[in-house]
Design a protein around this motif. Structure first.
Motif, mmCIF file in Angstrom:
data_model
loop_
_atom_site.group_PDB
_atom_site.id
_atom_site.type_symbol
_atom_site.label_atom_id
_atom_site.label_comp_id
_atom_site.label_asym_id
_atom_site.label_seq_id
_atom_site.Cartn_x
_atom_site.Cartn_y
_atom_site.Cartn_z
ATOM 1 N N GLN A 52 75.188 21.279 62.327
ATOM 2 C CA GLN A 52 75.595 20.094 63.097
ATOM 3 C C GLN A 52 75.469 20.341 64.594
ATOM 4 O OE1 GLN A 52 79.480 19.563 61.332
ATOM 5 N NE2 GLN A 52 78.764 17.926 59.970
ATOM 6 N N GLY A 53 75.807 21.546 65.035
ATOM 7 C CA GLY A 53 75.636 21.889 66.434
ATOM 8 C C GLY A 53 74.175 21.907 66.837
ATOM 9 N N TRP A 54 73.335 22.410 65.937
ATOM 10 C CA TRP A 54 71.901 22.445 66.196
ATOM 11 C C TRP A 54 71.339 21.020 66.274
ATOM 12 C CZ3 TRP A 54 67.923 25.050 62.397
ATOM 13 C CH2 TRP A 54 66.669 25.142 63.029
ATOM 14 N N LEU A 55 71.817 20.156 65.389
ATOM 15 C CA LEU A 55 71.393 18.754 65.448
ATOM 16 C C LEU A 55 71.766 18.128 66.797
ATOM 17 C CD1 LEU A 55 72.209 17.273 61.917
ATOM 18 C CD2 LEU A 55 69.998 17.170 63.097
ATOM 19 N N ALA A 56 72.969 18.419 67.263
ATOM 20 C CA ALA A 56 73.406 17.884 68.550
ATOM 21 C C ALA A 56 72.540 18.396 69.695
ATOM 22 C CB ALA A 56 74.868 18.244 68.797
ATOM 23 N N ASP A 57 71.958 19.587 69.505
ATOM 24 C CA ASP A 57 71.069 20.169 70.514
ATOM 25 C C ASP A 57 69.633 19.674 70.375
ATOM 26 O OD1 ASP A 57 73.157 21.640 71.517
ATOM 27 O OD2 ASP A 57 72.644 23.488 70.444
ATOM 28 N N GLY A 58 69.402 18.732 69.439
ATOM 29 C CA GLY A 58 68.054 18.195 69.265
ATOM 30 C C GLY A 58 67.205 18.962 68.273
ATOM 31 N N GLY A 59 67.843 19.598 67.282
ATOM 32 C CA GLY A 59 67.103 20.408 66.310
ATOM 33 C C GLY A 59 66.227 19.617 65.360
ATOM 34 N N GLY A 60 66.432 18.308 65.280
ATOM 35 C CA GLY A 60 65.562 17.463 64.471
ATOM 36 C C GLY A 60 65.664 17.738 62.983
ATOM 37 N N PHE A 61 64.571 17.444 62.272
ATOM 38 C CA PHE A 61 64.645 17.496 60.815
ATOM 39 C C PHE A 61 64.801 18.911 60.282
ATOM 40 C CE2 PHE A 61 60.030 17.771 61.545
ATOM 41 C CZ PHE A 61 59.666 18.813 60.700
ATOM 42 N N VAL A 62 64.394 19.932 61.049
ATOM 43 C CA VAL A 62 64.575 21.312 60.580
ATOM 44 C C VAL A 62 66.063 21.658 60.575
ATOM 45 C CG1 VAL A 62 63.908 23.710 60.903
ATOM 46 C CG2 VAL A 62 62.307 21.893 61.503
ATOM 47 N N ALA A 63 66.782 21.225 61.603
ATOM 48 C CA ALA A 63 68.233 21.423 61.615
ATOM 49 C C ALA A 63 68.892 20.617 60.510
ATOM 50 C CB ALA A 63 68.801 21.008 62.979
ATOM 51 N N ARG A 64 68.380 19.409 60.262
ATOM 52 C CA ARG A 64 68.965 18.572 59.211
ATOM 53 C C ARG A 64 68.711 19.176 57.833
ATOM 54 N NH1 ARG A 64 70.967 13.896 60.428
ATOM 55 N NH2 ARG A 64 69.586 13.505 62.199
ATOM 56 N N GLN A 65 67.567 19.832 57.676
ATOM 57 C CA GLN A 65 67.294 20.515 56.415
ATOM 58 C C GLN A 65 68.293 21.647 56.176
ATOM 59 O OE1 GLN A 65 64.363 23.440 56.317
ATOM 60 N NE2 GLN A 65 65.249 24.042 54.352
ATOM 61 N N CYS A 66 68.605 22.398 57.242
ATOM 62 C CA CYS A 66 69.607 23.452 57.109
ATOM 63 C C CYS A 66 70.974 22.856 56.789
ATOM 64 C CB CYS A 66 69.677 24.295 58.376
ATOM 65 S SG CYS A 66 70.746 25.746 58.176
ATOM 66 N N LEU A 67 71.271 21.699 57.364
ATOM 67 C CA LEU A 67 72.535 21.022 57.046
ATOM 68 C C LEU A 67 72.587 20.674 55.562
ATOM 69 C CD1 LEU A 67 75.200 19.674 57.827
ATOM 70 C CD2 LEU A 67 73.894 17.626 58.459
ATOM 71 N N GLY A 68 71.501 20.148 55.021
ATOM 72 C CA GLY A 68 71.471 19.830 53.597
ATOM 73 C C GLY A 68 71.676 21.061 52.742
ATOM 74 N N PHE A 69 71.045 22.171 53.133
ATOM 75 C CA PHE A 69 71.216 23.412 52.383
ATOM 76 C C PHE A 69 72.670 23.866 52.421
ATOM 77 C CE2 PHE A 69 71.349 28.078 52.352
ATOM 78 C CZ PHE A 69 70.828 28.317 51.088
ATOM 79 N N ALA A 70 73.277 23.831 53.614
ATOM 80 C CA ALA A 70 74.667 24.256 53.744
ATOM 81 C C ALA A 70 75.596 23.357 52.932
ATOM 82 C CB ALA A 70 75.075 24.258 55.218
ATOM 83 N N GLU A 117 62.279 11.853 58.767
ATOM 84 C CA GLU A 117 61.916 12.295 60.110
ATOM 85 C C GLU A 117 60.629 13.127 60.091
ATOM 86 O OE1 GLU A 117 65.352 14.307 61.598
ATOM 87 O OE2 GLU A 117 66.625 12.524 61.434
ATOM 88 N N ALA A 118 60.466 13.961 59.063
ATOM 89 C CA ALA A 118 59.245 14.757 58.950
ATOM 90 C C ALA A 118 58.034 13.864 58.724
ATOM 91 C CB ALA A 118 59.386 15.765 57.813
ATOM 92 N N GLU A 119 58.204 12.842 57.887
ATOM 93 C CA GLU A 119 57.100 11.907 57.657
ATOM 94 C C GLU A 119 56.730 11.175 58.948
ATOM 95 O OE1 GLU A 119 57.703 9.188 54.445
ATOM 96 O OE2 GLU A 119 56.926 10.623 52.984
ATOM 97 N N ALA A 120 57.736 10.775 59.716
ATOM 98 C CA ALA A 120 57.469 10.077 60.970
ATOM 99 C C ALA A 120 56.689 10.959 61.937
ATOM 100 C CB ALA A 120 58.776 9.630 61.611
ATOM 101 N N SER A 159 54.533 13.147 60.861
ATOM 102 C CA SER A 159 53.340 13.575 60.109
ATOM 103 C C SER A 159 53.370 15.077 59.848
ATOM 104 C CB SER A 159 52.052 13.194 60.863
ATOM 105 O OG SER A 159 51.978 11.793 61.034
ATOM 106 N N ASP A 160 54.551 15.591 59.528
ATOM 107 C CA ASP A 160 54.718 17.025 59.309
ATOM 108 C C ASP A 160 54.527 17.374 57.835
ATOM 109 O OD1 ASP A 160 56.477 19.598 58.781
ATOM 110 O OD2 ASP A 160 56.117 19.526 60.938
ATOM 111 N N TRP A 161 53.886 18.508 57.591
ATOM 112 C CA TRP A 161 53.559 18.944 56.235
ATOM 113 C C TRP A 161 54.789 19.199 55.373
ATOM 114 C CZ3 TRP A 161 55.318 23.792 54.735
ATOM 115 C CH2 TRP A 161 55.792 24.613 55.765
ATOM 116 N N ARG A 162 55.955 19.366 55.974
ATOM 117 C CA ARG A 162 57.158 19.696 55.202
ATOM 118 C C ARG A 162 57.800 18.502 54.517
ATOM 119 N NH1 ARG A 162 58.617 23.578 60.112
ATOM 120 N NH2 ARG A 162 57.441 21.895 61.052
ATOM 121 N N ALA A 163 57.323 17.305 54.778
ATOM 122 C CA ALA A 163 57.984 16.113 54.231
ATOM 123 C C ALA A 163 58.072 16.157 52.708
ATOM 124 C CB ALA A 163 57.254 14.856 54.692
ATOM 125 N N SER A 164 56.992 16.535 52.036
ATOM 126 C CA SER A 164 56.993 16.543 50.565
ATOM 127 C C SER A 164 58.056 17.488 50.020
ATOM 128 C CB SER A 164 55.619 16.945 50.039
ATOM 129 O OG SER A 164 54.664 15.945 50.303
#
Length: 269
Positions: free
Chosen positions: A58-76, A96-99, A101-106
Motif C-alpha cells: 500500500q505504501g508502494w502504491l502511494a509512491d506510484g508503484g503502479g500495477f507491479v505494486a498492486r500485484q504485490c498487494l494481491g499476493f500479500a 492497468e497492465a493492459e492499459a 500494453s504490458d506483457w504481464r497482463a495475462s
C-alpha cells in the motif's frame, strides 16, 4: 458383480486441499532495477508476514508503484487469506497492465482467477481465466496452471466436458503438477472411465507420494472397481497422511463404511 458400495464410490466427490496461494510473477523487466528490488522486497516481506506485506504494498502504491505494486498487494492479501480483496487487486493490476500494453497482463488475469477460486467464486474465476488465456501470452507451466484453474472452476460448476478439455491441456503443459492428474482421475471415475482414472491416479501418486488427497482418491477408484482390499489400504494411508485434515477425516469415514459393508455381508451365527 459391482456392489452398491462400489457404485456409491463411483460418484463420490473428491476432497481436495485448498490450492496454494497465487504464484508471484517474476520481477519487473521494464521498470528498472530499483522497482525490481522493491518488488522482491515486498514479495519476501509478504511471504514472511502478510500484514506487513500489505502495508508495504500500500505504501508502494502511494509512491506510484503502479500495477507491479498492486500485484504485490494481491499476493500479500492472498497470504493473509483475504482472497476476495486479492481478486480485486489482481483485476486492477491486470487492467492497468493492459492499459500499458504490458506483457504481464495475462499472468495477472490468471492470478485474479486463482484468487477468485480460493474465494469460492467459480463463475468469476472462469471469466477471469478466460481473459488470461485470451491474451495469448501464457506459455508452458503458466499456461498449464491457467487451464488447471479453469478446469477446477468448471468442476465446481458441473461442466464436466469443459473440465475434461482443460485438464487434458493442463496435463500436457504442467505435467509435473499432481493436482492435474488427481482431478483428471476423479473426473474419469465419476464418468465411469475407471481405466483412465487408474492410469491418472498412478501418475498423481508418483508425483505426490505423501499427498493424502491422492491416497484418498486412489481408494475411491479402487472401491469403484470393487477392489475393496486395495481401497482399504489406500484409505488407511490417506488417514495416516491426512491426520485431522478433511482428507484424513474422509478416509476414516470411508473405512467405517467399508467395515460396515463387510460386517453386513458376514454370515449370521
Amino acid at each position: 458383480m459391482v456392489t452398491l458400495f462400489a457404485l456409491a464410490l463411483m460418484q463420490a466427490a473428491p476432497v481436495v486441499a485448498q490450492p496454494a496461494d497465487p504464484v508471484p510473477l517474476p520481477g519487473p523487466r521494464t521498470l528498472g532495477i530499483l522497482d525490481a528490488a522493491r518488488f522482491d522486497r515486498c514479495h519476501d516481506l509478504a511471504t514472511d508476514d502478510a500484514v506487513a506485506g500489505i502495508a508495504e504494498a500500500q505504501g508502494w502504491l502511494a509512491d506510484g508503484g503502479g500495477f507491479v505494486a498492486r500485484q504485490c498487494l494481491g499476493f500479500a492479501q492472498s497470504k493473509a487469506g483475504q482472497y476476495a480483496a486479492a481478486t480485486e487487486s489482481f483485476v486492477q493490476a491486470a487492467q492497468e497492465a493492459e492499459a500499458a500494453s504490458d506483457w504481464r497482463a495475462s499472468n495477472l488475469w490468471a492470478q485474479a482467477g486463482n484468487a477468485a477460486l480460493a474465494a469460492g467464486d467459480a463463475v468469476r474465476a472462469r471469466t477471469l481465466i478466460d481473459a488470461a488465456l485470451a491474451g495469448g501470452r501464457l506459455t508452458g507451466v503458466q499456461l498449464g496452471l491457467a487451464h488447471l484453474d479453469r478446469a477446477r472452476a468448471a468442476l465446481v460448476m458441473g461442466d464436466w466436458e469443459a473440465a475434461r478439455a482443460d485438464l487434458d491441456r493442463a496435463q500436457a503443459e504442467a505435467s509435473q503438477d499432481p493436482l492435474a492428474w488427481l482431478l483428471s482421475a476423479t473426473l474419469a471415475r465419476r464418468q465411469g472411465d475407471l481405466a483412465r482414472a487408474q492410469a491418472d491416479i498412478t501418475v498423481a501418486a508418483q508425483l505426490g507420494p505423501r499427498d493424502a488427497a491422492i491416497a484418498l482418491e486412489a481408494g475411491n477408484i479402487a472401491a469403484a472397481a470393487d477392489n475393496l482390499d486395495a481401497a482399504e489400504a489406500s484409505w488407511m494411508s490417506a488417514a495416516a497422511l491426512g491426520g485431522n485434515s478433511p482428507q484424513g477425516e474422509a478416509a476414516r469415514a470411508r473405512l467405517e463404511e467399508l467395515r460396515a459393508v463387510r460386517a453386513s455381508e458376514m454370515p449370521a451365527g
